[in-house]
Scaffold this active site. Structure first.
Site, PDB file in Angstrom:
ATOM      1  N   THR A 283      32.225  43.633  36.221  1.00  0.00           N
ATOM      2  CA  THR A 283      33.505  42.901  36.563  1.00  0.00           C
ATOM      3  C   THR A 283      34.386  43.827  37.340  1.00  0.00           C
ATOM      4  OG1 THR A 283      34.770  43.954  34.761  1.00  0.00           O
ATOM      5  CG2 THR A 283      33.789  41.691  34.406  1.00  0.00           C
ATOM      6  N   ASP A 284      35.290  43.557  38.368  1.00  0.00           N
ATOM      7  CA  ASP A 284      36.238  44.312  38.582  1.00  0.00           C
ATOM      8  C   ASP A 284      37.393  44.463  37.684  1.00  0.00           C
ATOM      9  OD1 ASP A 284      37.936  45.542  40.545  1.00  0.00           O
ATOM     10  OD2 ASP A 284      38.218  43.807  41.702  1.00  0.00           O
ATOM     11  N   TRP A 285      38.136  45.492  37.923  1.00  0.00           N
ATOM     12  CA  TRP A 285      38.853  46.011  36.812  1.00  0.00           C
ATOM     13  C   TRP A 285      39.916  44.851  36.178  1.00  0.00           C
ATOM     14  CZ3 TRP A 285      35.253  48.703  37.958  1.00  0.00           C
ATOM     15  CH2 TRP A 285      35.297  50.166  37.430  1.00  0.00           C
TER      16      TRP A 285
END
Ligand code: NAG
Ligand code: NAG
Ligand code: NAG
Length: 322
Positions: A283-285
């Protein structure tokens, strides 16, 4: 136990990360419904990897190691340990150290004596495959030298539909072929140095306003028909997969009303089945928004992991729109 000052520091970091989306949510606009006919069809189960010759050895080693691991060890290596940088936990018992991903696409983060490399948009403007490749080599050498395992780039996920899109600079330009070639050259250069490239943000990460889910509001949705997806947005990812990228990062936004981090049609379907991607999807953060749904939809790794935010019930937006 974490010290109060550590907790305070992490709360502040979290607040800084969420502030832009909370501020934009302050004006809770009514969102237009999805256009008629736009939906993300279910696509299950997640396809198995390991059938691609280039990845056979890696899968064999991974299967041997994972079969000896406990659940706690598996959880440890599929999520960050909550530091903003996103180091994963380790499984030293079976010989697996902590993995260290480091932002950004133009430099190693949170350390000193580093190089600020040219932005993607500057690199794309050279139209030189050789320079694109050499920049990749230099980035890879520096990340390797700093002990970093994942380079969180190249970025090809904004095509510049919005001229003021916040991520346009990180990519190489608005032409899908330019993005594709520059992304692939970067991946080759970086990975030849023994660092894993992370092609991002999958997909259609075209604006910053409403970019993330927050407790009050969903992220925006990029509504894209199949032909546009294949001819424009997916093209750079296809070339990146051909170039052998080891990792792909999902975007914050929805596509057709389903979050990219748990959109089964995007991850299981287009990425792992149609393009045959064999590596890690992360995932992105702070972009993982639910528990089981993303795992079933093909997500492999949650970043940056067990943050303070994920421990506050209000931040656990249960969104089972698989
Ligand atoms: C989005 O919906 C359109 C229109 O039905 C469809 O062509 C396309 O494949 C869908 N894409 C995804 C990722 O769900
Ligand atoms: C999880 O990772 C942490 C950090 O590397 C390590 O201290 C811990 O022992 C690991 N847990 C297991 C079960 O291996
Ligand atoms: C950075 O460079 C300075 C000056 O050469 C040196 O003193 C310092 O130890 C370096 N830091 C690291 C982490 O290598």
């Amino acid at each position: 136990m974490e010290s109060p000052s550590g907790l305070r520091r992490r709360s502040l970091t979290l607040l800084a990360l969420l502030l832009p989306s909370l501020v934009s949510a302050a004006a809770l606009d009514n969102r237009d419904p999805l256009p008629a006919g736009y939906a993300s069809p279910p696509y299950y189960p997640a396809p198995y990897g390991g059938w691609d010759d280039g990845w056979g050895d890696a899968y064999e080693k991974a299967v041997a190691m994972v079969s000896r691991m406990t659940v706690a060890e598996k959880v440890n290596i599929t999520a960050g340990t909550g530091r903003c940088v996103g180091n994963t936990g380790s499984a030293f018992r079976v010989g697996l150290p902590t993995a260290l991903p480091a932002r950004w696409a133009t430099r190693v983060r949170t350390t000193d004596n580093i190089t600020a490399f040219p932005a993607g948009i500057t690199t794309g403007a050279t139209w030189s495959k050789e320079l694109m490749y050499e920049r990749g080599v230099a980035l890879g050498e520096e990340f390797r030298g700093k002990g970093v395992n994942f380079y969180l780039g190249p970025s090809v996920g904004s095509l510049g539909r919005q001229p003021r899109g916040g991520r346009n600079w990180e990519g190489f330009g608005s032409d899908p072929v330019l993005q594709a070639v520059a992304g692939a050259e970067t991946i080759k250069g970086v990975q030849e140095q023994g660092v894993i490239a992370t092609l991002k943000h999958y997909i259609a990460n075209e604006q910053e306003i409403y970019r993330m889910y927050n407790p009050l509001q969903r992220a925006y949705s990029s509504n894209i028909d199949d032909r546009t997806m294949h001819e424009l947005y997916l093209w750079p990812f296809a070339e990146g997969v051909h170039a052998g990228t080891g990792a792909i990062m999902t975007a914050y936004n929805d596509v057709n009303g389903s979050a990219c981090s748990q959109n089964a049609y995007l991850i299981n379907g287009l990425l792992k089945d149609e393009l045959g991607f064999q590596g890690v999807v992360m995932t992105d953060w702070l972009a993982q928004i639910s528990g089981v749904a993303p795992a079933l939809a093909g997500l492999d790794m949650s970043m940056p992991g067990d943050t303070l935010g994920n421990n506050i019930p209000a931040f656990r937006v249960q969104q089972l729109d698989v």
